[in-house]
Write a protein that holds these residues in place. Structure first.
Motif, PDB file in Angstrom:
ATOM      1  N   ASP A   1       8.213  -3.334   2.802  1.00  0.00           N
ATOM      2  CA  ASP A   1       8.016  -2.138   2.904  1.00  0.00           C
ATOM      3  C   ASP A   1       7.279  -1.757   3.975  1.00  0.00           C
ATOM      4  OD1 ASP A   1       5.178  -2.573   2.175  1.00  0.00           O
ATOM      5  OD2 ASP A   1       5.529  -1.379   0.280  1.00  0.00           O
ATOM      6  N   ASP A   2       6.885  -0.202   4.197  1.00  0.00           N
ATOM      7  CA  ASP A   2       5.987  -0.005   5.431  1.00  0.00           C
ATOM      8  C   ASP A   2       4.672  -0.557   5.605  1.00  0.00           C
ATOM      9  OD1 ASP A   2       6.214   1.556   7.902  1.00  0.00           O
ATOM     10  OD2 ASP A   2       4.530   2.647   7.152  1.00  0.00           O
ATOM     11  N   GLU A   3       3.974  -0.530   4.348  1.00  0.00           N
ATOM     12  CA  GLU A   3       2.845  -1.196   4.377  1.00  0.00           C
ATOM     13  C   GLU A   3       2.791  -2.938   4.796  1.00  0.00           C
ATOM     14  OE1 GLU A   3      -0.939  -2.286   1.404  1.00  0.00           O
ATOM     15  OE2 GLU A   3       1.158  -2.154   0.637  1.00  0.00           O
ATOM     16  N   LEU A   4       3.547  -3.589   4.352  1.00  0.00           N
ATOM     17  CA  LEU A   4       3.858  -4.891   4.805  1.00  0.00           C
ATOM     18  C   LEU A   4       4.126  -5.112   5.947  1.00  0.00           C
ATOM     19  CD1 LEU A   4       3.635  -7.992   3.721  1.00  0.00           C
ATOM     20  CD2 LEU A   4       5.957  -7.649   2.750  1.00  0.00           C
ATOM     21  N   HIS A   5       5.376  -4.166   6.497  1.00  0.00           N
ATOM     22  CA  HIS A   5       5.697  -4.431   7.830  1.00  0.00           C
ATOM     23  C   HIS A   5       4.780  -4.123   8.834  1.00  0.00           C
ATOM     24  CE1 HIS A   5       8.550  -4.685  10.949  1.00  0.00           C
ATOM     25  NE2 HIS A   5       9.682  -4.935  10.000  1.00  0.00           N
ATOM     26  N   THR A   6       3.743  -2.881   8.531  1.00  0.00           N
ATOM     27  CA  THR A   6       2.619  -2.719   9.459  1.00  0.00           C
ATOM     28  C   THR A   6       1.710  -3.718   9.614  1.00  0.00           C
ATOM     29  OG1 THR A   6       3.041  -0.255   9.057  1.00  0.00           O
ATOM     30  CG2 THR A   6       0.530  -0.965   9.783  1.00  0.00           C
TER      31      THR A   6
ATOM     32  N   PRO B   1      12.808   2.647  10.939  1.00  0.00           N
ATOM     33  CA  PRO B   1      11.314   3.429  10.559  1.00  0.00           C
ATOM     34  C   PRO B   1      10.346   2.838  11.790  1.00  0.00           C
ATOM     35  CG  PRO B   1      12.007   2.097   8.610  1.00  0.00           C
ATOM     36  CD  PRO B   1      13.082   2.141   9.565  1.00  0.00           C
ATOM     37  N   ALA B   2       9.399   3.460  12.044  1.00  0.00           N
ATOM     38  CA  ALA B   2       8.435   3.372  13.150  1.00  0.00           C
ATOM     39  C   ALA B   2       7.875   1.960  12.832  1.00  0.00           C
ATOM     40  CB  ALA B   2       7.393   4.314  13.119  1.00  0.00           C
ATOM     41  N   SER B   3       7.419   1.514  11.939  1.00  0.00           N
ATOM     42  CA  SER B   3       6.986   0.123  11.607  1.00  0.00           C
ATOM     43  C   SER B   3       8.123  -0.791  12.281  1.00  0.00           C
ATOM     44  CB  SER B   3       6.637  -0.139  10.617  1.00  0.00           C
ATOM     45  OG  SER B   3       7.573   0.045   9.382  1.00  0.00           O
ATOM     46  N   VAL B   4       9.457  -0.732  12.034  1.00  0.00           N
ATOM     47  CA  VAL B   4      10.373  -1.616  12.688  1.00  0.00           C
ATOM     48  C   VAL B   4      10.491  -1.369  13.966  1.00  0.00           C
ATOM     49  CG1 VAL B   4      12.671  -1.973  12.371  1.00  0.00           C
ATOM     50  CG2 VAL B   4      11.752  -1.615  10.489  1.00  0.00           C
ATOM     51  N   ARG B   5      10.632  -0.092  14.631  1.00  0.00           N
ATOM     52  CA  ARG B   5      10.640   0.005  15.994  1.00  0.00           C
ATOM     53  C   ARG B   5       9.694  -0.383  17.087  1.00  0.00           C
ATOM     54  NH1 ARG B   5      11.622   5.208  14.358  1.00  0.00           N
ATOM     55  NH2 ARG B   5       9.914   6.161  15.353  1.00  0.00           N
TER      56      ARG B   5
ATOM     57  N   HIS C   1      -4.411 -11.475  -0.621  1.00  0.00           N
ATOM     58  CA  HIS C   1      -4.247 -10.050  -0.670  1.00  0.00           C
ATOM     59  C   HIS C   1      -3.218  -9.519  -1.220  1.00  0.00           C
ATOM     60  CE1 HIS C   1      -4.659  -6.101   0.950  1.00  0.00           C
ATOM     61  NE2 HIS C   1      -3.358  -6.054   1.321  1.00  0.00           N
ATOM     62  N   THR C   2      -3.296  -8.551  -2.268  1.00  0.00           N
ATOM     63  CA  THR C   2      -1.935  -8.058  -2.780  1.00  0.00           C
ATOM     64  C   THR C   2      -1.558  -6.705  -2.268  1.00  0.00           C
ATOM     65  OG1 THR C   2      -2.862  -8.891  -4.911  1.00  0.00           O
ATOM     66  CG2 THR C   2      -1.127  -7.114  -5.192  1.00  0.00           C
ATOM     67  N   PHE C   3      -0.379  -6.467  -1.715  1.00  0.00           N
ATOM     68  CA  PHE C   3       0.065  -5.313  -1.267  1.00  0.00           C
ATOM     69  C   PHE C   3       0.681  -4.284  -2.503  1.00  0.00           C
ATOM     70  CE2 PHE C   3       0.441  -8.491   2.128  1.00  0.00           C
ATOM     71  CZ  PHE C   3      -0.021  -7.854   3.138  1.00  0.00           C
ATOM     72  N   GLY C   4       0.720  -3.086  -1.971  1.00  0.00           N
ATOM     73  CA  GLY C   4       1.025  -2.300  -3.056  1.00  0.00           C
ATOM     74  C   GLY C   4       2.611  -2.257  -3.764  1.00  0.00           C
ATOM     75  N   ASN C   5       3.361  -3.200  -3.086  1.00  0.00           N
ATOM     76  CA  ASN C   5       4.620  -3.537  -3.439  1.00  0.00           C
ATOM     77  C   ASN C   5       4.773  -4.670  -4.250  1.00  0.00           C
ATOM     78  OD1 ASN C   5       4.557  -5.590  -1.565  1.00  0.00           O
ATOM     79  ND2 ASN C   5       6.153  -4.840  -0.286  1.00  0.00           N
ATOM     80  N   GLY C   6       3.559  -5.389  -4.459  1.00  0.00           N
ATOM     81  CA  GLY C   6       3.445  -6.586  -5.301  1.00  0.00           C
ATOM     82  C   GLY C   6       3.282  -7.729  -4.635  1.00  0.00           C
ATOM     83  N   VAL C   7       3.889  -7.803  -3.186  1.00  0.00           N
ATOM     84  CA  VAL C   7       3.894  -8.915  -2.475  1.00  0.00           C
ATOM     85  C   VAL C   7       2.267  -9.558  -2.141  1.00  0.00           C
ATOM     86  CG1 VAL C   7       4.263  -9.981  -0.292  1.00  0.00           C
ATOM     87  CG2 VAL C   7       5.775  -8.566  -1.153  1.00  0.00           C
TER      88      VAL C   7
END
Length: 187
Positions: A29-34, A70-74, A172-178
Motif C-alpha cells: 500500500d502507500d505506506e509500505l511503498h513510501t 499513485p505518487a509513491s509509485v511515480r 516494524h509492523t505496517f498498517g496493512n499487516g506486513v
C-alpha cells in the motif's frame, strides 16, 4: 564499508512467489511503498538476480509516465532507474537502465564492490541471495512478511543442513499487516 542487505518479500508460510511466479498476493500500500522508496533511495546500488531484474525492468523504467499511478509509485521509478545495478545472470545477453551484467558471483569481486564508497547495496532474488548467503556475503536481511498463506511456490530459503544464526535488530509492523524483520548474521 558498505553492507549487502538482502531485501525480500515473503508470505507468512515462507514463499517469495506462488506458482507461475505469482506475486499478486503482495500487500503493498502507500505506506509500505513510501517506506520502500526511502529505503531503496538511500542505497548506493542494487544487486539483482535475473528474475528480479526482469520483473523490475518490465515495469519501473516508465512507471512515472502513468498519470494515474499513485505518487509513491511515480516516485520510485526514477529511484530504480538511476541507481547503479549489478545483474547476476548466466542467460541474459544485455541489461539496461544503469545496469552491469555479471555472469557469476565471485566473492572477491563482491568484497571489492563493498569497499567502494557509497551507500549500502540492496540484494534481491532468492537464487542469488542463496549464493551470497552461502559465501557469507550478506550483512543484513530485511524480510517483509506479508500476512498471507499461499501454500506453495518458491521458498525464500532453500533446504539446507547448515545452521545460520541471526540476531534481530529491528521489527516494524505496517498498517496493512506486513511486518519488517531486520536481522544480522551472528558469528
Amino acid at each position: 564499508m558498505r553492507k549487502i542487505v538482502l531485501m525480500m518479500s515473503v508470505s507468512l508460510d515462507g514463499y517469495i512467489e506462488g506458482p507461475d511466479r505469482d506475486i499478486s498476493w503482495h500487500r503493498v500500500d502507500d505506506e509500505l511503498h513510501t517506506h520502500m522508496n526511502a529505503t531503496v533511495g538511500s542505497m548506493g546500488g542494487l544487486l539483482h538476480g535475473r528474475v528480479v531484474y526482469e520483473l523490475m525492468a518490465d515495469y519501473w523504467p516508465t512507471a512515472d509516465a502513468d498519470p494515474d499511478a499513485p505518487a509513491s509509485v511515480r516516485e520510485f521509478a526514477p529511484i530504480w532507474r538511476d541507481l547503479p545495478k549489478v545483474v547476476y545472470s548466466r542467460t541474459l545477453t544485455k541489461v539496461d537502465w544503469n545496469s552491469t551484467l555479471v555472469r557469476e558471483v565471485v566473492p572477491e569481486e563482491v568484497r571489492a564492490l563493498k569497499e567502494q564508497p557509497g551507500g549500502d547495496l540492496a540484494l534481491g532474488g532468492a537464487d542469488v541471495g542463496e549464493t551470497f548467503l552461502r559465501y557469507g556475503l550478506v550483512d543484513e536481511l530485511r524480510i517483509y512478511v506479508h500476512p498471507v498463506l499461499i501454500g506453495r511456490g518458491k521458498p525464500l530459503f532453500p533446504h539446507t543442513d547448515t545452521l545460520t544464526s541471526l540476531r534481530l535488530v529491528e521489527s516494524h509492523t505496517f498498517g496493512n499487516g506486513v511486518v519488517l524483520l531486520r536481522y544480522e548474521p551472528t558469528p
